[in-house]
Write an enzyme that holds these catalytic residues in place. Structure first.
Site, PDB file in Angstrom:
ATOM      1  N   GLN A 208      89.171 -38.756 -16.250  1.00 23.85           N
ATOM      2  CA  GLN A 208      88.052 -39.303 -17.031  1.00 23.85           C
ATOM      3  C   GLN A 208      88.532 -39.990 -18.307  1.00 23.85           C
ATOM      4  O   GLN A 208      87.718 -40.305 -19.179  1.00 23.85           O
ATOM      5  CB  GLN A 208      87.059 -38.184 -17.396  1.00 23.85           C
ATOM      6  CG  GLN A 208      86.416 -37.512 -16.216  1.00 23.85           C
ATOM      7  CD  GLN A 208      85.468 -38.433 -15.450  1.00 23.85           C
ATOM      8  OE1 GLN A 208      85.056 -39.480 -15.916  1.00 23.85           O
ATOM      9  NE2 GLN A 208      85.113 -38.023 -14.238  1.00 23.85           N
ATOM     10  N   LYS A 231      88.142 -44.435 -10.259  1.00 20.94           N
ATOM     11  CA  LYS A 231      87.438 -44.269 -11.543  1.00 20.94           C
ATOM     12  C   LYS A 231      87.829 -45.349 -12.548  1.00 20.94           C
ATOM     13  O   LYS A 231      87.271 -45.435 -13.623  1.00 20.94           O
ATOM     14  CB  LYS A 231      87.710 -42.879 -12.122  1.00 20.94           C
ATOM     15  CG  LYS A 231      87.136 -41.764 -11.239  1.00 20.94           C
ATOM     16  CD  LYS A 231      87.004 -40.482 -11.983  1.00 20.94           C
ATOM     17  CE  LYS A 231      86.929 -39.278 -11.060  1.00 20.94           C
ATOM     18  NZ  LYS A 231      85.569 -38.947 -10.655  1.00 20.94           N
TER      19      LYS A 231
HETATM   20  N1  7TS Z   1      89.416 -34.239 -12.727  1.00 27.44           N
HETATM   21  C1  7TS Z   1      88.353 -34.669 -13.416  1.00 27.44           C
HETATM   22  C2  7TS Z   1      88.282 -34.449 -14.897  1.00 27.44           C
HETATM   23  C3  7TS Z   1      87.327 -35.331 -12.731  1.00 27.44           C
HETATM   24  O1  7TS Z   1      86.267 -35.766 -13.420  1.00 27.44           O
HETATM   25  C4  7TS Z   1      87.421 -35.523 -11.335  1.00 27.44           C
HETATM   26  C5  7TS Z   1      86.311 -36.163 -10.542  1.00 27.44           C
HETATM   27  C6  7TS Z   1      88.572 -35.080 -10.686  1.00 27.44           C
HETATM   28  C7  7TS Z   1      89.545 -34.428 -11.406  1.00 27.44           C
HETATM   29  C8  7TS Z   1      88.788 -35.301  -9.228  1.00 27.44           C
HETATM   30  O2  7TS Z   1      88.948 -36.661  -8.961  1.00 27.44           O
HETATM   31  P1  7TS Z   1      89.021 -37.199  -7.460  1.00 27.44           P
HETATM   32  O3  7TS Z   1      89.037 -38.687  -7.620  1.00 27.44           O
HETATM   33  O4  7TS Z   1      90.271 -36.670  -6.864  1.00 27.44           O
HETATM   34  O5  7TS Z   1      87.803 -36.688  -6.759  1.00 27.44           O
HETATM   35  N2  7TS Z   1      85.053 -36.040 -11.125  1.00 27.44           N
HETATM   36  C9  7TS Z   1      83.872 -36.310 -10.546  1.00 27.44           C
HETATM   37  C10 7TS Z   1      82.662 -36.241 -11.232  1.00 27.44           C
HETATM   38  O6  7TS Z   1      82.532 -35.956 -12.410  1.00 27.44           O
HETATM   39  N3  7TS Z   1      81.673 -36.544 -10.382  1.00 27.44           N
HETATM   40  O7  7TS Z   1      82.188 -36.813  -9.185  1.00 27.44           O
HETATM   41  C11 7TS Z   1      83.559 -36.663  -9.260  1.00 27.44           C
END
Ligand code: 7TS
Length: 411
Positions: A208, A231
């Site tokens: 994030q 993201k």
């Molecule tokens: N760490 C944080 C701080 C995140 O916000 C997320 C995903 C992940 C790890 C995992 O990321 P991924 O791309 O491997 O899934 N956060 C969110 C959210 O806030 N809403 O949907 C996914």
């Protein structure tokens, strides 16, 4: 507050994102679910299309023309990422499927090399499940203990508590840069220094942060850093694990297969050099190439410009939401980024989300994969509006009107 004063031409930026012209329930889309995933600029979509339509072949294995082009483009993204986060060399940039995959790689491989019975891993009370569960599993496998720096009422952690909880037993301090559920920005440089003083390694979950804050891994001095392509305006199924070369060298492979080997015999296999040792099998080639385009796009706008604009939008949104009767904002740290998490007294977040959806406004409701945060506040979840640089003050106004409408309907 008047018009947003920072130097982004948001109307021009919005033209870059085709989806922002979409109608949802016959209303113009207002997209405030950017913490879950960001939308994609046309240039990213075009990169994937162009690759598949005129450059496509598998990489790292062909002498033929297309395979070499694909390899060059794929490796170009590694170079872009290296420069973007200020890494020392391309060998420190591992391509993964996303943050979750990056952390699982570490939890398996780093733990095999560095974690012993009696050791401790430290995380914080605001971690996403993907920075909790892999460490629980690793601790179970290696007889180690998971410790948690507690959350405070405003959604921050107490740095003195970090100092108290770190000991010579701590092998790793793994924490998020920005909380996805509360928006808290952690003092990551200080946290890293404290961990290093105690002899622990540091992983920063930048899922994030990477799209909001300029990051230089050498300046932060973190040992590892993870983020997801989707993201930061890139494709899903792409991600990065940064690691200091000496540590990555000391770690065993995560997955076995093609590309990660030097020499395979039935008796014994030797492994490829970094970063390929950690990249088994055919990857998301097109997505990774397009991730390079996404990062270049973000760099052109400039992360400092993005941060300043989003900060102003967050401030405006916070002020507006605070004026709604019966609305509580969760996450009030003075250092915050892009997230407005809230509840309307007496209304279930899901119902608020459904009403907003009918107005064309996309927010996320629920625990946001951070159940321990919800347990801390004794709530089932929140409504979360999360901001990107293509959002506007007018969209915040639509959100506020929508919440007021929901409040009238539900209470
Ligand atoms: N760490 C944080 C701080 C995140 O916000 C997320 C995903 C992940 C790890 C995992 O990321 P991924 O791309 O491997 O899934 N956060 C969110 C959210 O806030 N809403 O949907 C996914």
């Amino acid at each position: 507050m008047g018009a947003i004063t920072t130097g982004l031409n948001v109307q021009a930026i919005r033209e870059d994102f085709p989806i922002l012209k979409t109608l949802v329930h016959n209303k113009p889309l207002v997209y405030f679910d950017n913490a879950a995933s960001t939308q994609k600029p046309k240039i990213v979509l075009d990169t994937e299309y162009h690759y598949y339509s005129s450059q496509y072949a598998n990489i790292h294995r062909g002498v033929h023309y297309l395979s070499q082009i694909g390899t060059e483009l794929y490796e170009k993204t590694r170079h872009i990422v290296k420069d973007f986060i200020g890494a020392n060399s391309e060998r420190e940039i591992i391509f993964t499927k996303g943050t979750t995959n990056s952390i699982n790689l570490l939890a398996y491989s780093w733990s095999s090399a560095f974690l012993k019975p009696g050791d401790e891993i430290l995380i914080t009370g605001m971690e996403h499940h993907s920075n909790i569960v892999p460490w629980q599993l690793a601790c179970q496998r290696h007889g180690a203990t998971l410790k948690v720096v507690p959350l405070q009422e405003d959604g921050s952690i107490n740095i003195d508590e970090v100092k108290n909880m770190i000991s010579e037993k701590t092998r790793l301090f793994s924490f998020t840069y920005v909380s996805n559920a509360l928006g808290t920005i952690n003092p990551v440089k200080e946290m890293t220094a404290i961990a290093h003083q105690a002899g622990a390694h540091v992983l920063i979950d930048a899922a994030q942060a990477i799209q909001h804050i300029a990051i230089n891994v050498q300046e932060l001095n973190c040992d590892f850093l993870a983020f997801s392509g989707h993201k930061i305006y890139g494709p899903t199924g792409t991600g990065i694990l940064y690691g200091k070369e000496a540590l990555l060298d000391a770690m065993p492979p995560f997955e076995g297969g093609g590309d990660m080997i030097k020499d395979v015999k039935f008796e014994q296999t030797s492994f490829n050099e970094l970063p390929f040792k950690f990249e088994a099998g055919t990857p998301n080639i097109a997505g990774t190439i397009a991730l390079g385009t996404a990062i270049e796009y973000v760099e052109k706008i400039g992360l400092d410009n993005i941060f300043a604009y989003e900060e102003e939008l967050l401030k405006y949104g916070t002020e507006q939401l605070q004026q709604i009767n019966g609305l509580t904002i969760y996450g009030n740290s003075i250092h915050k980024s892009s997230v407005l998490s809230f509840l309307l007294d007496g209304a279930h977040p899901y119902d608020v989300g459904v009403i907003l959806d009918h107005l064309g406004i996309a927010i996320r409701t629920g625990h946001h994969c951070t159940q321990p945060i919800m347990d801390y506040f004794c709530i089932p979840g929140t409504c979360r509006a999360s901001i990107a640089f293509y959002n506007t003050k007018e969209e915040i106004d639509l959100l506020v009107t929508g919440i007021q409408r929901a409040s009238k309907m539900l209470l």
